[in-house]
Design a protein around this motif. Structure first.
Motif, PDB file in Angstrom:
ATOM      1  N   LYS A  10       0.827  -1.195   0.000  1.00  0.00           N
ATOM      2  CA  LYS A  10       0.000   0.000   0.000  1.00  0.00           C
ATOM      3  C   LYS A  10       0.868   1.253   0.000  1.00  0.00           C
ATOM      4  O   LYS A  10       0.570   2.221  -0.685  1.00  0.00           O
ATOM      5  N   GLU A  11       1.893   1.235   0.807  1.00  0.00           N
ATOM      6  CA  GLU A  11       2.794   2.391   0.853  1.00  0.00           C
ATOM      7  C   GLU A  11       3.470   2.603  -0.508  1.00  0.00           C
ATOM      8  O   GLU A  11       3.636   3.732  -0.957  1.00  0.00           O
ATOM      9  N   GLU A  12       3.811   1.488  -1.120  1.00  0.00           N
ATOM     10  CA  GLU A  12       4.404   1.557  -2.458  1.00  0.00           C
ATOM     11  C   GLU A  12       3.423   2.158  -3.453  1.00  0.00           C
ATOM     12  O   GLU A  12       3.764   3.026  -4.260  1.00  0.00           O
ATOM     13  N   GLU A  13       2.188   1.685  -3.395  1.00  0.00           N
ATOM     14  CA  GLU A  13       1.158   2.200  -4.295  1.00  0.00           C
ATOM     15  C   GLU A  13       0.910   3.682  -4.041  1.00  0.00           C
ATOM     16  O   GLU A  13       0.758   4.471  -4.975  1.00  0.00           O
ATOM     17  N   LEU A  14       0.881   4.070  -2.774  1.00  0.00           N
ATOM     18  CA  LEU A  14       0.700   5.482  -2.431  1.00  0.00           C
ATOM     19  C   LEU A  14       1.872   6.328  -2.936  1.00  0.00           C
ATOM     20  O   LEU A  14       1.679   7.444  -3.428  1.00  0.00           O
ATOM     21  N   ALA A  15       3.063   5.822  -2.819  1.00  0.00           N
ATOM     22  CA  ALA A  15       4.250   6.548  -3.292  1.00  0.00           C
ATOM     23  C   ALA A  15       4.184   6.704  -4.802  1.00  0.00           C
ATOM     24  O   ALA A  15       4.512   7.774  -5.349  1.00  0.00           O
ATOM     25  N   ILE A  16       3.743   5.645  -5.511  1.00  0.00           N
ATOM     26  CA  ILE A  16       3.631   5.706  -6.973  1.00  0.00           C
ATOM     27  C   ILE A  16       2.565   6.730  -7.362  1.00  0.00           C
ATOM     28  O   ILE A  16       2.760   7.551  -8.245  1.00  0.00           O
ATOM     29  N   VAL A  17       1.403   6.677  -6.670  1.00  0.00           N
ATOM     30  CA  VAL A  17       0.327   7.625  -6.962  1.00  0.00           C
ATOM     31  C   VAL A  17       0.806   9.055  -6.678  1.00  0.00           C
ATOM     32  O   VAL A  17       0.543   9.974  -7.448  1.00  0.00           O
ATOM     33  N   ALA A  18       1.522   9.234  -5.568  1.00  0.00           N
ATOM     34  CA  ALA A  18       2.026  10.572  -5.211  1.00  0.00           C
ATOM     35  C   ALA A  18       3.036  11.049  -6.247  1.00  0.00           C
ATOM     36  O   ALA A  18       3.027  12.233  -6.653  1.00  0.00           O
ATOM     37  N   ALA A  19       3.899  10.163  -6.716  1.00  0.00           N
ATOM     38  CA  ALA A  19       4.908  10.532  -7.739  1.00  0.00           C
ATOM     39  C   ALA A  19       4.209  10.892  -9.045  1.00  0.00           C
ATOM     40  O   ALA A  19       4.587  11.864  -9.719  1.00  0.00           O
ATOM     41  N   GLU A  20       3.174  10.093  -9.409  1.00  0.00           N
ATOM     42  CA  GLU A  20       2.428  10.395 -10.633  1.00  0.00           C
ATOM     43  C   GLU A  20       1.692  11.728 -10.513  1.00  0.00           C
ATOM     44  O   GLU A  20       1.649  12.526 -11.449  1.00  0.00           O
ATOM     45  N   ALA A  21       1.126  11.997  -9.351  1.00  0.00           N
ATOM     46  CA  ALA A  21       0.420  13.264  -9.129  1.00  0.00           C
ATOM     47  C   ALA A  21       1.413  14.427  -9.206  1.00  0.00           C
ATOM     48  O   ALA A  21       1.122  15.485  -9.789  1.00  0.00           O
ATOM     49  N   LYS A  22       2.587  14.222  -8.618  1.00  0.00           N
ATOM     50  CA  LYS A  22       3.619  15.264  -8.660  1.00  0.00           C
ATOM     51  C   LYS A  22       4.050  15.503 -10.104  1.00  0.00           C
ATOM     52  O   LYS A  22       4.185  16.642 -10.540  1.00  0.00           O
ATOM     53  N   ARG A  23       4.282  14.403 -10.841  1.00  0.00           N
ATOM     54  CA  ARG A  23       4.691  14.521 -12.244  1.00  0.00           C
ATOM     55  C   ARG A  23       3.602  15.188 -13.077  1.00  0.00           C
ATOM     56  O   ARG A  23       3.873  16.053 -13.916  1.00  0.00           O
ATOM     57  N   THR A  24       2.360  14.850 -12.859  1.00  0.00           N
ATOM     58  CA  THR A  24       1.244  15.464 -13.568  1.00  0.00           C
ATOM     59  C   THR A  24       1.173  16.955 -13.246  1.00  0.00           C
ATOM     60  O   THR A  24       0.957  17.782 -14.127  1.00  0.00           O
ATOM     61  N   ALA A  25       1.368  17.301 -11.975  1.00  0.00           N
ATOM     62  CA  ALA A  25       1.349  18.709 -11.568  1.00  0.00           C
ATOM     63  C   ALA A  25       2.494  19.464 -12.244  1.00  0.00           C
ATOM     64  O   ALA A  25       2.321  20.607 -12.698  1.00  0.00           O
ATOM     65  N   GLU A  26       3.660  18.836 -12.311  1.00  0.00           N
ATOM     66  CA  GLU A  26       4.807  19.472 -12.976  1.00  0.00           C
ATOM     67  C   GLU A  26       4.513  19.677 -14.467  1.00  0.00           C
ATOM     68  O   GLU A  26       4.814  20.725 -15.033  1.00  0.00           O
ATOM     69  N   ILE A  27       3.916  18.662 -15.104  1.00  0.00           N
ATOM     70  CA  ILE A  27       3.577  18.773 -16.534  1.00  0.00           C
ATOM     71  C   ILE A  27       2.582  19.910 -16.734  1.00  0.00           C
ATOM     72  O   ILE A  27       2.729  20.721 -17.645  1.00  0.00           O
ATOM     73  N   HIS A  28       1.562  19.996 -15.876  1.00  0.00           N
ATOM     74  CA  HIS A  28       0.587  21.080 -15.985  1.00  0.00           C
ATOM     75  C   HIS A  28       1.246  22.439 -15.770  1.00  0.00           C
ATOM     76  O   HIS A  28       0.917  23.412 -16.465  1.00  0.00           O
ATOM     77  N   ALA A  29       2.180  22.510 -14.833  1.00  0.00           N
ATOM     78  CA  ALA A  29       2.886  23.776 -14.569  1.00  0.00           C
ATOM     79  C   ALA A  29       3.733  24.168 -15.777  1.00  0.00           C
ATOM     80  O   ALA A  29       3.766  25.344 -16.174  1.00  0.00           O
ATOM     81  N   ILE A  30       4.402  23.192 -16.386  1.00  0.00           N
ATOM     82  CA  ILE A  30       5.218  23.461 -17.575  1.00  0.00           C
ATOM     83  C   ILE A  30       4.332  23.911 -18.728  1.00  0.00           C
ATOM     84  O   ILE A  30       4.635  24.878 -19.420  1.00  0.00           O
ATOM     85  N   GLU A  31       3.210  23.226 -18.934  1.00  0.00           N
ATOM     86  CA  GLU A  31       2.285  23.605 -20.006  1.00  0.00           C
ATOM     87  C   GLU A  31       1.711  24.996 -19.762  1.00  0.00           C
ATOM     88  O   GLU A  31       1.572  25.805 -20.690  1.00  0.00           O
ATOM     89  N   ALA A  32       1.388  25.312 -18.529  1.00  0.00           N
ATOM     90  CA  ALA A  32       0.866  26.642 -18.189  1.00  0.00           C
ATOM     91  C   ALA A  32       1.944  27.701 -18.435  1.00  0.00           C
ATOM     92  O   ALA A  32       1.653  28.791 -18.957  1.00  0.00           O
ATOM     93  N   ALA A  33       3.177  27.392 -18.069  1.00  0.00           N
ATOM     94  CA  ALA A  33       4.276  28.337 -18.288  1.00  0.00           C
ATOM     95  C   ALA A  33       4.499  28.551 -19.782  1.00  0.00           C
ATOM     96  O   ALA A  33       4.716  29.684 -20.229  1.00  0.00           O
TER      97      ALA A  33
END
Length: 154
Positions: A10-33
């Motif tokens: 579960k912790e692994e899955e949460l870490a993966i989900v958190a990393a994906e969310a972080k990566r998605t947020a970074e992609i959105h920030a880059i696209e917005a920039a």
């Protein structure tokens, strides 16, 4: 132990989900920039176009005023008649001086009309030899001697 194995998973899955969310947020920030950069570039280009249009408008107004001023100056321009009388043409000191004056005058008053009248155009002088010159023009010492002679007789 069954429960302990699912906990790391579960912790692994949460870490993966958190990393994906972080990566998605970074992609959105880059696209917005990128979108913001493109908007700024478009606005900058629009402003450049506006500035260029203003400069062209100012240039056109300046050129129109200059043309009007030149037209008025031409209408007010003076007519100058230059009379050359030396048969020596370009070898004449007076013609050289006259040409220099006319060039300076034309530069200073570009809207004035300068007309040159050469009274000896087409006239040629007879060839004069040194002997002919001596006959017509006595030497200066002859003139001085004549003056002394006149002084002594008085």
């Amino acid at each position: 132990m069954g429960c302990g194995a699912s906990q790391p998973k579960k912790e692994e899955e949460l870490a993966i989900v958190a990393a994906e969310a972080k990566r998605t947020a970074e992609i959105h920030a880059i696209e917005a920039a990128k979108a913001e950069d493109e908007r700024i570039i478009r606005e900058g280009k629009r402003q450049e176009v506006k500035d260029t249009e203003e400069q062209l408008s100012i240039s056109e107004a300046f050129l129109q005023k200059k043309e009007k001023d030149e037209s008025e100056a031409r209408a007010r321009g003076k007519k100058v008649l230059v009379i050359a009388t030396s048969p020596m043409k370009e070898l004449s000191g007076s013609n050289i001086l006259l040409d220099a004056f006319v060039a300076a005058y034309a530069k200073a008053f570009p809207f004035d009309t300068v007309t040159r009248l050469d009274l000896v155009d087409g006239v040629t002088l007879p060839a004069l030899s040194a002997k002919h010159n001596q006959v017509q023009l006595p030497s200066p010492t002859t003139n001085i001697g004549a003056l002394y002679h006149l002084k002594d007789n008085q």
